[in-house]
Scaffold this motif. Sequence first.
Motif, PDB file in Angstrom:
ATOM      1  N   GLU A 136       0.818  -1.209   0.000  1.00 54.67           N
ATOM      2  CA  GLU A 136       0.000   0.000   0.000  1.00 54.67           C
ATOM      3  C   GLU A 136       0.854   1.262   0.000  1.00 54.67           C
ATOM      4  O   GLU A 136       0.501   2.260  -0.643  1.00 54.67           O
ATOM      5  N   ARG A 140       0.917   4.209  -2.872  1.00 55.81           N
ATOM      6  CA  ARG A 140       0.700   5.624  -2.533  1.00 55.81           C
ATOM      7  C   ARG A 140       1.831   6.494  -3.066  1.00 55.81           C
ATOM      8  O   ARG A 140       1.588   7.575  -3.618  1.00 55.81           O
ATOM      9  N   GLU A 144       1.583   9.632  -5.747  1.00 56.86           N
ATOM     10  CA  GLU A 144       2.059  10.962  -5.352  1.00 56.86           C
ATOM     11  C   GLU A 144       3.263  11.413  -6.168  1.00 56.86           C
ATOM     12  O   GLU A 144       3.689  12.562  -6.049  1.00 56.86           O
TER      13      GLU A 144
END
Length: 303
Positions: A136, A140, A144
Amino acid sequence: RKNAMATNIQKYLAFLKTVEYGSFTRAGELLGYTQSNISHMVNDLETEWRVSLLERKHSGVSLTSDGVALMPYIRAVYDDYLKLQAQVDALNGLQTGILRIGTLSSVAASWLPGVLKDFRQDHPGIDIQLLLEEQEGIERWLLEGRIDCGFLRLPTRGEFDSTFLWTDRLLAILPEGHPLCACDRVPIQALGDYPFVFPERGNMNEMLEIMDILKARGVRMQPHFITGDHYSMLAMIEIGLGISVLSDLALQRVSYKIVAKEFDEPQYRQVGLVLRRGSTLSAVVRGFAEHVKSLREESGQAD
């Protein structure tokens, strides 16, 4: 040698990571610096700007009011620098540049070092930043724009483009002399009959995925031992405290006296190279992706 701009950018990154994780130590672990290195870089910014950016407490660090005011500008400067670097990389081809890779620890400890060695031999001017995180977290970071690519379990999120690399077996991990060692293939249902060793951190998501697979087949287990990471877990199995399940990849280059057995119902996971869909890739990232895909073709793996 890094120029002044790159040095300042590294200080901005140290600050951003410290804020994100609330800890100089954690930021240092992620960026490959010591706790004192990270603290010194943030102190340099505070001295240069004559402001206090962070409140230091025993429980961690947090933003001051000045830090809150400056945070979006520091983030914007860092993001703009990455865009600038991508354009420079595109102009220079694969002569210079930065490659930021997020990866699962099992990949970093086994297959990836050889890939990076070969790539660096062909492109010695490229700096590589390798960041270890769980599934995860890597997803992310990709969203980003904090990393350029990742090595993850497949399938992954719809926002990504992925290239399948290999199929990784899941194996029962047993101490020598365990009753299940006599089996040619371990009955998956038998796992619930013995103490189970569970890692508390490091690859928790990976272990939870394995537990879900077992539960789907009616195997109900509660961890009898919870330990820090895969290495301490293997040490506990070695002395007979319990059994566990790991991927074949995670077992590469380990020297513990353990036995790894396939299941009577073979279990697998897929691992692949993942890129953010729709993003403009620098020449460095494109070159690395092509390098990885060529290795996959040479190995004869198929989708």
